[in-house]
Design a protein around this motif. Structure first.
Motif, PDB file in Angstrom:
ATOM      1  N   GLY A 131      -4.235   0.414  -6.451  1.00 40.89           N
ATOM      2  CA  GLY A 131      -5.383  -0.425  -6.813  1.00 40.89           C
ATOM      3  C   GLY A 131      -5.583  -1.610  -5.883  1.00 40.89           C
ATOM      4  N   GLY A 132      -6.411  -2.534  -6.327  1.00 36.66           N
ATOM      5  CA  GLY A 132      -6.787  -3.690  -5.526  1.00 36.66           C
ATOM      6  C   GLY A 132      -5.625  -4.580  -5.131  1.00 36.66           C
ATOM      7  N   ILE A 133      -4.727  -4.839  -6.069  1.00 43.72           N
ATOM      8  CA  ILE A 133      -3.574  -5.692  -5.758  1.00 43.72           C
ATOM      9  C   ILE A 133      -2.671  -4.999  -4.739  1.00 43.72           C
ATOM     10  CG2 ILE A 133      -1.475  -6.736  -6.699  1.00 43.72           C
ATOM     11  CD1 ILE A 133      -3.092  -7.230  -9.290  1.00 43.72           C
ATOM     12  N   ALA A 134      -2.475  -3.699  -4.888  1.00 50.46           N
ATOM     13  CA  ALA A 134      -1.649  -2.948  -3.935  1.00 50.46           C
ATOM     14  C   ALA A 134      -2.260  -2.994  -2.541  1.00 50.46           C
ATOM     15  CB  ALA A 134      -1.484  -1.503  -4.400  1.00 50.46           C
ATOM     16  N   GLU A 139      -2.091  -5.151   2.966  1.00 51.90           N
ATOM     17  CA  GLU A 139      -2.725  -5.866   4.077  1.00 51.90           C
ATOM     18  C   GLU A 139      -1.921  -7.117   4.438  1.00 51.90           C
ATOM     19  OE1 GLU A 139      -5.341  -5.141   6.044  1.00 51.90           O
ATOM     20  OE2 GLU A 139      -5.431  -3.186   5.044  1.00 51.90           O
ATOM     21  N   ALA A 140      -1.496  -7.871   3.449  1.00 47.13           N
ATOM     22  CA  ALA A 140      -0.737  -9.103   3.698  1.00 47.13           C
ATOM     23  C   ALA A 140       0.621  -8.799   4.308  1.00 47.13           C
ATOM     24  CB  ALA A 140      -0.572  -9.890   2.401  1.00 47.13           C
ATOM     25  N   LEU A 141       1.204  -7.667   3.951  1.00 47.65           N
ATOM     26  CA  LEU A 141       2.522  -7.293   4.456  1.00 47.65           C
ATOM     27  C   LEU A 141       2.513  -7.093   5.970  1.00 47.65           C
ATOM     28  CD1 LEU A 141       5.277  -6.895   3.172  1.00 47.65           C
ATOM     29  CD2 LEU A 141       4.753  -4.473   2.951  1.00 47.65           C
ATOM     30  N   ARG A 142       1.353  -6.765   6.527  1.00 44.27           N
ATOM     31  CA  ARG A 142       1.238  -6.595   7.986  1.00 44.27           C
ATOM     32  C   ARG A 142       1.558  -7.886   8.737  1.00 44.27           C
ATOM     33  NH1 ARG A 142      -3.789  -2.571   9.238  1.00 44.27           N
ATOM     34  NH2 ARG A 142      -3.216  -1.021   7.692  1.00 44.27           N
ATOM     35  N   PHE A 202      -4.255   6.152   0.589  1.00 47.05           N
ATOM     36  CA  PHE A 202      -3.676   4.820   0.765  1.00 47.05           C
ATOM     37  C   PHE A 202      -2.752   4.817   1.985  1.00 47.05           C
ATOM     38  CE2 PHE A 202      -0.764   1.356   0.078  1.00 47.05           C
ATOM     39  CZ  PHE A 202      -1.497   0.384  -0.595  1.00 47.05           C
ATOM     40  N   ALA A 203      -1.917   5.850   2.098  1.00 41.94           N
ATOM     41  CA  ALA A 203      -0.973   5.946   3.211  1.00 41.94           C
ATOM     42  C   ALA A 203      -1.701   6.009   4.547  1.00 41.94           C
ATOM     43  CB  ALA A 203      -0.075   7.176   3.037  1.00 41.94           C
ATOM     44  N   ILE A 204      -2.791   6.743   4.620  1.00 41.35           N
ATOM     45  CA  ILE A 204      -3.576   6.838   5.854  1.00 41.35           C
ATOM     46  C   ILE A 204      -4.200   5.482   6.183  1.00 41.35           C
ATOM     47  CG2 ILE A 204      -5.662   7.835   6.856  1.00 41.35           C
ATOM     48  CD1 ILE A 204      -4.896  10.433   5.292  1.00 41.35           C
TER      49      ILE A 204
END
Length: 85
Positions: free
Chosen positions: A48-51, A56-59, A80-82
């Protein structure tokens, strides 16, 4: 009784290797190499949105690697993985 959600499974992201299940825990060589370099490997349950925001932030986090996504839908997990590979 508590609501229980069933996850279809985990999908590896990027260069991650699938886990080996069985009597003992096998750790792929790639995971050991990341550990020795001090890389924190992350897996996310849900798409979902939080994931998405978390992925994105983890990058931007040094020494962090997103390696797996879990979902009730394999199709959504693969998308999601792609998107976040």
């Amino acid at each position: 009784p508590p609501l229980r959600r069933r996850y279809a499974g985990l999908v590896p992201i990027g260069r991650a290797q699938p886990w080996v299940s069985g009597g003992g825990r096998a750790v792929p060589d790639l995971a050991m190499a990341d550990c020795e370099r001090g890389v924190m490997r992350w897996g996310i349950m849900g798409t979902g949105g939080i994931a998405n925001a978390f992925a994105e932030a983890l990058r931007d986090v040094p020494k962090a690697s997103l390696v797996a996504i879990g979902s009730r839908s394999i199709d959504r997990a693969e998308e999601f993985a792609i998107r976040h590979a």
